[in-house]
Scaffold this motif. Structure first.
Motif, PDB file in Angstrom:
ATOM      1  N   PRO A 557      -1.291  -5.154  -1.833  1.00 31.18           N
ATOM      2  CA  PRO A 557      -1.491  -3.884  -2.550  1.00 31.18           C
ATOM      3  C   PRO A 557      -1.041  -3.998  -4.011  1.00 31.18           C
ATOM      4  O   PRO A 557       0.007  -4.576  -4.311  1.00 31.18           O
ATOM      5  CB  PRO A 557      -0.620  -2.896  -1.767  1.00 31.18           C
ATOM      6  CG  PRO A 557      -0.451  -3.514  -0.419  1.00 31.18           C
ATOM      7  CD  PRO A 557      -0.434  -4.990  -0.636  1.00 31.18           C
ATOM      8  N   LYS A 560      -0.994   2.531  -6.029  1.00 32.90           N
ATOM      9  CA  LYS A 560      -1.243   3.680  -5.170  1.00 32.90           C
ATOM     10  C   LYS A 560      -2.242   4.620  -5.824  1.00 32.90           C
ATOM     11  O   LYS A 560      -2.235   4.820  -7.046  1.00 32.90           O
ATOM     12  CB  LYS A 560       0.059   4.446  -4.914  1.00 32.90           C
ATOM     13  CG  LYS A 560       1.032   3.764  -3.966  1.00 32.90           C
ATOM     14  CD  LYS A 560       0.604   3.904  -2.527  1.00 32.90           C
ATOM     15  CE  LYS A 560       1.673   3.422  -1.573  1.00 32.90           C
ATOM     16  NZ  LYS A 560       1.255   3.548  -0.163  1.00 32.90           N
ATOM     17  N   ASP A 565      -3.340   2.781  -0.534  1.00 36.60           N
ATOM     18  CA  ASP A 565      -3.042   1.588  -1.324  1.00 36.60           C
ATOM     19  C   ASP A 565      -4.260   1.175  -2.137  1.00 36.60           C
ATOM     20  O   ASP A 565      -5.415   1.345  -1.704  1.00 36.60           O
ATOM     21  CB  ASP A 565      -2.634   0.425  -0.413  1.00 36.60           C
ATOM     22  CG  ASP A 565      -1.277   0.659   0.233  1.00 36.60           C
ATOM     23  OD1 ASP A 565      -0.441   1.324  -0.407  1.00 36.60           O
ATOM     24  OD2 ASP A 565      -1.063   0.193   1.367  1.00 36.60           O
TER      25      ASP A 565
END
Length: 586
Positions: A557, A560, A565
């Protein structure tokens, strides 16, 4: 007693022996008339202390010569050396004054309407005024000076050099003690240095007269780039011209890393100013938006990169609208939305305007010090071309009933008007930031911080007419930052791509837990966006199970978007390709 006799008696009383002795010893004129001040000297006259030294030293020397004749030779030799040095200095200054001071005074007095009462001091160490007076040397003179410098001067200079080194060594040894005496020293003027000083015996000079005086000084005394100051309080007018202090020639990543931890969340370090002083911009106090206007190759993208790196290092988000790819350092970084196509730019601006509107709506019901979220910096590269592309894009996709004006252009204007409280800041870059390039003159007025480099007179008058225009510098990275009509010369810090990435992602994991808006057609996607775009071939539930079981080259990831993610497009494509390859091999 007649009047004549009274006058003679007063005259005799005036020249009494005690008074003559007092005048002789104190350095006053023997005649009793008013002399020049004790410390300062007049035109062609000695100061009081100089007359006093001469009057007292001559009898003392004569008495010493009678008492100790063997020491007369050394005293005469020392006096001859001092007299020779003073004569040489006087000759040099006489030539200097004849070349610079006297012609300038002759031009200044009529210009100011004063025939007398104008005094001018020009420091001989200012610029290259004294070297200009030197005449070219003949080949024989060059040879003699070279022989003297190689054979004679090292012998003569040996003892003074050793004495100077010894004095420096003593100063270093005594520094722990002498440093404590600094509290008793009076502060000195930091701007004291080589200068031109003009004193006129008049209480006031008009603006036209001051301008004429400046023109005469600039033409008669060939020293460039001087700072001019006028003082007209009191019975006299004083003008001073000093050498302009310059920023350092280069500022790098070390200075940025040094200042970054000391700054508040809304403060940004951009470089060093005159006197090697740090220059810091405040998006809360100075202005929420920054305008950058400069010619090609002046370093517009370097300045934008410097601000963007500091936003990312504090957990913020950067949206880059860049058609030509000037910010390759930001590719693949968490928290960066890189929009290179008009469609991506259009969608990003519309969503950012919606985000700012949402934050401002929530702020109505929160306390004064409520934090609306991470800061979002919008870097709009080459606005002269970007606005036109957005307008053309909207003209192609606009449907029936849609507004005629591009929603992206309207969204950019909305960000400029309401971005401060929403912590959405715009850094607009253009070669010439006209009102048309930014969407109107009202929108351009929201830029309280304006940075210019390699500017023309037209560009300066258009953007910052309230500030005096300094001469444009040829030094790469040298900018004029104008805030509130005050221009500050700054050497902007240069960061390489590796330095920028290292400062933007200080954590070893390389992830940045930020919330923001990511373009579906951009470089960072959620799993759902990747499935909709065809980057990965599975359904959402299947993709989540593969992530949990770490099947294939599982992507890391990068940030955000809400609760989802964000993954790099390249990592998702590699993950999908690696699992497909494993199935085929099996």
């Amino acid at each position: 007693m007649t009047e004549l006799e009274r006058a003679i008696r007063r005259l005799r009383r005036k020249h009494t022996v005690p008074r003559l002795v007092y005048r002789y010893v104190s350095g006053r004129p023997i005649t009793g008339r008013d002399g020049y001040p004790y410390l300062s000297r007049g035109a062609g006259r000695l100061a009081g202390w100089q007359r006093q030294v001469i009057r007292l030293s001559v009898p003392a020397t004569a008495a010493l010569a009678v008492a100790q004749p063997e020491q007369v030779g050394s005293l005469v030799g020392s006096a001859a050396l001092v007299a020779g040095w003073r004569a040489r200095r006087r000759f040099t200054m006489r030539r200097f004054n004849r070349e610079y001071v006297t012609p300038t005074l002759a031009a200044l007095a009529p210009a100011m309407g004063l025939q007398t009462g104008v005094r001018l001091h020009v420091d001989p160490t200012l610029g290259n005024l004294t070297p200009r007076l030197a005449k070219p040397l003949s080949p024989a003179e060059v040879a003699v000076r070279a022989w003297y410098g190689e054979r004679v001067e090292p012998v003569i200079r040996w003892l003074p050099d050793q004495a100077q080194r010894a004095a420096w060594a003593i100063q270093r040894k005594a520094e722990p003690v002498t440093s404590r005496l600094a509290v008793f020293r009076r502060p000195t003027d930091p701007d004291k240095g080589p200068r031109i000083e003009l004193v006129a015996d008049t209480p006031y000079l008009t603006k036209e007269q001051r301008h004429l005086v400046s023109s005469i000084i600039g033409s008669k005394i060939p020293v460039s780039d001087l700072v001019e100051s006028w003082h007209q309080v009191g019975p006299r007018v004083t003008a001073t011209w000093t050498v302009r202090k310059r920023p350092p020639a280069r500022v790098g990543v070390d200075q940025v890393a040094e200042h970054l931890p000391r700054l508040a969340e809304w403060e940004f370090y951009i470089g060093q100013g005159a006197g090697d002083q740090p220059v810091i911009l405040s998006l809360r106090d100075d202005s929420p938006h920054i305008a950058v206007s400069a010619g090609t190759g002046a370093g517009k993208s370097v300045l934008a990169e410097l601000v963007a790196v500091q936003v990312l290092a504090r957990g913020g988000r950067v949206v880059i609208l860049d058609r030509k790819g000037s910010h390759r350092w930001a590719l693949g970084l968490a928290g960066v939305d890189y929009c290179t196509r008009p469609a991506q730019m259009h969608d990003a601006l519309v969503r950012l305007a919606a985000l700012a509107d949402e934050r401002n709506t929530l702020a109505l019901h929160e306390p004064e010090d409520w934090d609306c979220g991470p800061r979002v910096l919008v870097i709009a590269e080459e606005l002269n071309a970007t606005i036109g592309q957005l307008v053309n894009f909207w003209a192609e996709v606009r449907g029936k009933g849609d507004p005629k004006r591009s929603p992206a252009v309207s969204a950019l204007a909305d960000l400029l008007f309401m971005g401060r409280s929403a912590k959405v800041n715009v850094l607009a870059i253009a070669q010439m930031l006209t009102a048309r390039a930014i969407g109107g003159p009202e929108a351009r007025e929201n830029f309280g911080i304006r940075c210019l480099a390699r500017y023309t007179a037209n560009n300066w008058k258009m953007l910052v007419p309230e500030a005096a225009m300094p001469r444009a510098s040829r030094t790469l990275g040298r900018w004029q930052v104008v805030i509130g009509g005050q221009a500050t010369e700054v050497q902007v810090a240069y960061l390489s791509a590796a330095d920028a990435r290292r400062l933007a992602c200080p954590r070893s994991s390389g992830t940045s837990q930020v919330s923001g808006l990511s373009s579906p057609a951009g470089d960072f996607l959620t799993l759902r966006q990747a499935i909709d775009a065809g980057v990965i071939p599975w359904k959402l539930d299947a993709a989540k199970k593969r992530l949990q079981r770490k099947v294939g080259e599982v992507p890391t990831p990068r940030g955000k978007s809400g609760n989802a993610d964000l993954y790099a497009r390249a990592d998702l494509a590699r993950w999908a390709g690696s699992e497909t390859g494993e199935r085929i091999s099996q």
